[in-house]
Design a protein around this motif. Structure first.
Motif, PDB file in Angstrom:
ATOM      1  N   GLN A   1       0.844  -1.191   0.000  1.00 45.48           N
ATOM      2  CA  GLN A   1       0.000   0.000   0.000  1.00 45.48           C
ATOM      3  C   GLN A   1       0.882   1.245   0.000  1.00 45.48           C
ATOM      4  OE1 GLN A   1      -2.735   0.729  -1.039  1.00 45.48           O
ATOM      5  NE2 GLN A   1      -4.257   0.860   0.552  1.00 45.48           N
ATOM      6  N   VAL A   2       0.356   2.303  -0.604  1.00 49.92           N
ATOM      7  CA  VAL A   2       1.068   3.580  -0.681  1.00 49.92           C
ATOM      8  C   VAL A   2       0.258   4.617   0.084  1.00 49.92           C
ATOM      9  CG1 VAL A   2       1.856   5.398  -2.218  1.00 49.92           C
ATOM     10  CG2 VAL A   2       2.098   3.004  -2.908  1.00 49.92           C
ATOM     11  N   GLN A   3       0.935   5.361   0.925  1.00 48.06           N
ATOM     12  CA  GLN A   3       0.301   6.449   1.659  1.00 48.06           C
ATOM     13  C   GLN A   3       0.719   7.777   1.024  1.00 48.06           C
ATOM     14  OE1 GLN A   3       2.159   4.016   3.711  1.00 48.06           O
ATOM     15  NE2 GLN A   3       0.242   2.900   3.460  1.00 48.06           N
ATOM     16  N   VAL A   4      -0.239   8.688   0.954  1.00 47.92           N
ATOM     17  CA  VAL A   4      -0.014   9.998   0.324  1.00 47.92           C
ATOM     18  C   VAL A   4      -0.495  11.066   1.296  1.00 47.92           C
ATOM     19  CG1 VAL A   4      -0.574  11.474  -1.632  1.00 47.92           C
ATOM     20  CG2 VAL A   4      -0.335   9.002  -1.969  1.00 47.92           C
ATOM     21  N   VAL A   5       0.384  11.979   1.647  1.00 46.76           N
ATOM     22  CA  VAL A   5       0.040  12.998   2.636  1.00 46.76           C
ATOM     23  C   VAL A   5       0.378  14.383   2.094  1.00 46.76           C
ATOM     24  CG1 VAL A   5       0.450  13.870   4.953  1.00 46.76           C
ATOM     25  CG2 VAL A   5       0.448  11.398   4.530  1.00 46.76           C
ATOM     26  N   GLU A   6      -0.636  15.246   2.053  1.00 48.59           N
ATOM     27  CA  GLU A   6      -0.446  16.625   1.596  1.00 48.59           C
ATOM     28  C   GLU A   6      -0.268  17.561   2.785  1.00 48.59           C
ATOM     29  OE1 GLU A   6      -4.008  15.114  -1.081  1.00 48.59           O
ATOM     30  OE2 GLU A   6      -3.527  15.124   1.070  1.00 48.59           O
ATOM     31  N   SER A   7       0.372  18.684   2.529  1.00 45.73           N
ATOM     32  CA  SER A   7       0.489  19.736   3.529  1.00 45.73           C
ATOM     33  C   SER A   7       0.660  21.068   2.816  1.00 45.73           C
ATOM     34  CB  SER A   7       1.679  19.473   4.458  1.00 45.73           C
ATOM     35  OG  SER A   7       2.890  19.449   3.730  1.00 45.73           O
ATOM     36  N   GLY A   8       0.433  22.157   3.563  1.00 47.47           N
ATOM     37  CA  GLY A   8       0.713  23.474   3.037  1.00 47.47           C
ATOM     38  C   GLY A   8      -0.492  24.313   2.671  1.00 47.47           C
ATOM     39  N   GLY A   9      -1.692  23.796   2.813  1.00 47.74           N
ATOM     40  CA  GLY A   9      -2.863  24.612   2.497  1.00 47.74           C
ATOM     41  C   GLY A   9      -3.092  25.690   3.539  1.00 47.74           C
ATOM     42  N   GLY A  10      -4.089  26.534   3.283  1.00 46.42           N
ATOM     43  CA  GLY A  10      -4.396  27.580   4.239  1.00 46.42           C
ATOM     44  C   GLY A  10      -5.210  28.690   3.617  1.00 46.42           C
ATOM     45  N   LEU A  11      -5.263  29.803   4.346  1.00 49.69           N
ATOM     46  CA  LEU A  11      -6.018  30.983   3.916  1.00 49.69           C
ATOM     47  C   LEU A  11      -5.044  32.059   3.463  1.00 49.69           C
ATOM     48  CD1 LEU A  11      -8.647  32.691   3.760  1.00 49.69           C
ATOM     49  CD2 LEU A  11      -8.266  33.255   6.176  1.00 49.69           C
ATOM     50  N   VAL A  12      -5.293  32.621   2.299  1.00 52.02           N
ATOM     51  CA  VAL A  12      -4.413  33.657   1.766  1.00 52.02           C
ATOM     52  C   VAL A  12      -5.259  34.690   1.037  1.00 52.02           C
ATOM     53  CG1 VAL A  12      -4.008  32.418  -0.398  1.00 52.02           C
ATOM     54  CG2 VAL A  12      -2.287  34.022   0.448  1.00 52.02           C
TER      55      VAL A  12
ATOM     56  N   ALA B   1       3.931  14.068   0.071  1.00 48.80           N
ATOM     57  CA  ALA B   1       4.926  13.023   0.233  1.00 48.80           C
ATOM     58  C   ALA B   1       4.277  11.642   0.139  1.00 48.80           C
ATOM     59  CB  ALA B   1       5.624  13.175   1.580  1.00 48.80           C
ATOM     60  N   ALA B   2       4.909  10.771  -0.614  1.00 51.24           N
ATOM     61  CA  ALA B   2       4.447   9.390  -0.741  1.00 51.24           C
ATOM     62  C   ALA B   2       5.337   8.482   0.096  1.00 51.24           C
ATOM     63  CB  ALA B   2       4.472   8.954  -2.198  1.00 51.24           C
ATOM     64  N   SER B   3       4.727   7.484   0.710  1.00 48.77           N
ATOM     65  CA  SER B   3       5.493   6.531   1.521  1.00 48.77           C
ATOM     66  C   SER B   3       4.813   5.167   1.464  1.00 48.77           C
ATOM     67  CB  SER B   3       5.594   7.014   2.968  1.00 48.77           C
ATOM     68  OG  SER B   3       4.306   7.097   3.554  1.00 48.77           O
TER      69      SER B   3
ATOM     70  N   GLY C   1       0.746  14.192  -9.208  1.00 55.08           N
ATOM     71  CA  GLY C   1       0.009  15.368  -9.644  1.00 55.08           C
ATOM     72  C   GLY C   1      -0.888  15.951  -8.582  1.00 55.08           C
ATOM     73  N   TRP C   2      -1.446  17.095  -8.930  1.00 54.87           N
ATOM     74  CA  TRP C   2      -2.374  17.809  -8.069  1.00 54.87           C
ATOM     75  C   TRP C   2      -3.697  17.997  -8.796  1.00 54.87           C
ATOM     76  CZ3 TRP C   2      -1.319  18.838  -3.073  1.00 54.87           C
ATOM     77  CH2 TRP C   2       0.011  18.787  -2.670  1.00 54.87           C
ATOM     78  N   TYR C   3      -4.754  17.745  -8.082  1.00 51.52           N
ATOM     79  CA  TYR C   3      -6.109  17.988  -8.555  1.00 51.52           C
ATOM     80  C   TYR C   3      -6.803  18.872  -7.521  1.00 51.52           C
ATOM     81  CZ  TYR C   3      -5.413  14.222 -11.920  1.00 51.52           C
ATOM     82  OH  TYR C   3      -4.944  13.451 -12.957  1.00 51.52           O
ATOM     83  N   ARG C   4      -7.883  19.485  -7.926  1.00 49.62           N
ATOM     84  CA  ARG C   4      -8.649  20.274  -6.958  1.00 49.62           C
ATOM     85  C   ARG C   4     -10.135  20.114  -7.211  1.00 49.62           C
ATOM     86  NH1 ARG C   4      -7.143  26.440  -9.023  1.00 49.62           N
ATOM     87  NH2 ARG C   4      -8.387  26.413 -10.943  1.00 49.62           N
TER      88      ARG C   4
ATOM     89  N   PHE D   1      -0.030   1.223 -12.475  1.00 48.05           N
ATOM     90  CA  PHE D   1      -1.382   1.399 -13.005  1.00 48.05           C
ATOM     91  C   PHE D   1      -2.431   1.542 -11.905  1.00 48.05           C
ATOM     92  CE2 PHE D   1       0.245   0.907 -17.131  1.00 48.05           C
ATOM     93  CZ  PHE D   1       1.161  -0.134 -17.101  1.00 48.05           C
ATOM     94  N   GLN D   2      -1.993   1.913 -10.713  1.00 47.32           N
ATOM     95  CA  GLN D   2      -2.912   2.255  -9.634  1.00 47.32           C
ATOM     96  C   GLN D   2      -2.683   3.701  -9.240  1.00 47.32           C
ATOM     97  OE1 GLN D   2      -2.205  -1.155  -6.739  1.00 47.32           O
ATOM     98  NE2 GLN D   2      -4.424  -1.032  -6.713  1.00 47.32           N
ATOM     99  N   ARG D   3      -3.744   4.362  -8.852  1.00 49.45           N
ATOM    100  CA  ARG D   3      -3.659   5.749  -8.403  1.00 49.45           C
ATOM    101  C   ARG D   3      -3.997   5.803  -6.921  1.00 49.45           C
ATOM    102  NH1 ARG D   3      -5.614  10.699 -11.898  1.00 49.45           N
ATOM    103  NH2 ARG D   3      -3.540  10.225 -12.679  1.00 49.45           N
ATOM    104  N   TYR D   4      -3.138   6.483  -6.197  1.00 49.70           N
ATOM    105  CA  TYR D   4      -3.331   6.668  -4.765  1.00 49.70           C
ATOM    106  C   TYR D   4      -3.582   8.142  -4.502  1.00 49.70           C
ATOM    107  CZ  TYR D   4      -1.206   2.053  -4.689  1.00 49.70           C
ATOM    108  OH  TYR D   4      -0.931   0.730  -4.924  1.00 49.70           O
TER     109      TYR D   4
END
Length: 115
Positions: free
Chosen positions: A1-12, A23-25, A35-38, A101-104
């Motif tokens: 399994q692959v873990q994906v953790v985002e950081s850095g969002g906020g109010l601007v 970061a992937a681990s 990549g990034w999606y929103r 061929f898997q997306r995490y």
């Protein structure tokens, strides 16, 4: 399994900048595209930017020239530098990591741009 953790969002404020990190681990042996999606309320998830393992980049139409994606393969991390932010950039930003061929997906990080 692959873990994906985002950081850095906020109010601007509009015109400001933010930098997102992802970061992937875990069971990683050959990551392909990162990549990034929103997704804004009431809208479909859309591509912001992605980058291949050899550095080929692809941007969604509304962010080209303002956002920059980069990647550190050794750290298994992808970054999104967002400049000249606009209120319409407000959304939950998700990181996606492709391997075998898997997306995490990460859990998402909120970006809010005030006018």
């Amino acid at each position: 399994q692959v873990q994906v953790v985002e950081s850095g969002g906020g109010l601007v404020q509009a015109g400001g900048s933010l930098r997102l990190s992802c970061a992937a681990s875990g069971n990683i042996f050959s990551i392909r595209t990162m990549g990034w999606y929103r997704q804004a309320p009431g809208k479909q998830r859309e591509l912001v930017a992605d980058i291949s393992s050899v550095g080929t980049v692809n941007y969604g139409g509304s962010v080209a020239g303002r956002f920059t994606i980069s990647r550190d393969n050794a750290k298994k991390t992808v970054y999104l530098q967002m400049n000249n932010l606009k209120p319409e950039d407000t959304a939950v930003y998700y990181c996606a990591v492709d391997q075998s061929f898997q997306r995490y997906w990460g859990q998402g990080t909120q970006v809010t741009v005030s006018s």
